[in-house]
Scaffold this motif. Structure first.
Motif, short mmCIF file in Angstrom:
data_model
loop_
_atom_site.label_atom_id
_atom_site.label_comp_id
_atom_site.label_asym_id
_atom_site.label_seq_id
_atom_site.Cartn_x
_atom_site.Cartn_y
_atom_site.Cartn_z
N GLU A 65 5.49 -3.41 -1.44
CA GLU A 65 3.97 -3.24 -1.44
C GLU A 65 3.57 -3.05 -2.92
OE1 GLU A 65 0.77 -0.24 0.34
OE2 GLU A 65 2.31 -1.03 1.76
N GLU A 66 4.74 -2.18 -3.62
CA GLU A 66 4.38 -1.78 -5.03
C GLU A 66 4.49 -3.27 -5.92
OE1 GLU A 66 3.46 0.12 -8.23
OE2 GLU A 66 3.36 0.98 -6.20
N LEU A 67 5.80 -3.83 -5.53
CA LEU A 67 5.79 -5.12 -6.31
C LEU A 67 4.56 -6.02 -6.23
CD1 LEU A 67 7.46 -7.20 -7.89
CD2 LEU A 67 8.47 -8.02 -5.77
N LEU A 68 3.91 -6.19 -4.91
CA LEU A 68 2.86 -6.92 -4.67
C LEU A 68 1.62 -6.38 -5.48
CD1 LEU A 68 2.94 -7.89 -0.92
CD2 LEU A 68 3.15 -9.31 -2.74
N LYS A 69 1.25 -4.95 -5.72
CA LYS A 69 0.38 -4.49 -6.53
C LYS A 69 0.50 -4.84 -8.07
CE LYS A 69 -0.62 -0.23 -3.77
NZ LYS A 69 -0.46 0.99 -3.74
#
Length: 147
Positions: free
Chosen positions: A2-6
């Motif tokens: 999720e952090e990578l996608l953000k």
């Protein structure tokens, strides 16, 4: 993830396209075609749909790269671009017909016909012509043809 996608989302929404750390993980953030398709997707769709499509394109890249490295014949660019655009039809409907609508959008923008077919055929994990008629879709085969 999720952090990578953000972080990918933020990078794609900035003018500067060079991000060494992210480009090592997902080189498509610097790809001009990917950015063009992303721009179209983000103009038409909600952030929720855009984030989903980014997640699918990242996953497709990871799996596709593994398959390619094992000797499978896969057009990684096409797969990643198709993954990015697969739900663009959700800008018009959230029904099963979003695949058909998405293919129309891809064709309206004169993008590669192979992308239109990916968008059109991703629904339901593959739908036969008979099943399509039962679902109220245009009567044709929606079975994916390529890896």
């Amino acid at each position: 993830m999720e952090e990578l996608l953000k972080r990918i989302y933020e990078a794609l929404n900035r003018e500067d396209i060079y991000n060494l750390e992210l480009s090592k993980i997902f080189p498509y953030i610097e790809n001009s075609k990917f950015r063009e398709y992303y721009s179209l997707l983000s103009t038409l769709c909600s952030k929720k749909v855009v984030m989903h499509c980014l997640a699918v394109s990242l996953y497709t890249y990871e799996v596709g790269l593994k398959l390619k490295n094992r000797g499978h014949n896969i057009d990684l660019d096409l797969a990643v671009f198709g993954a990015l655009l697969h739900d663009i039809g959700r800008s018009r409907t959230h029904t099963i017909k979003h695949g058909v609508e998405g293919a129309k959008i891809v064709r309206e923008h004169n993008l590669d016909e192979r992308l239109a077919l990916i968008v059109e055929r991703h629904i339901g994990g593959g739908i036969t012509k008979r099943e399509a008629a039962e679902l109220g879709l245009p009567p044709r085969d929606y079975i994916p043809r390529t890896l």
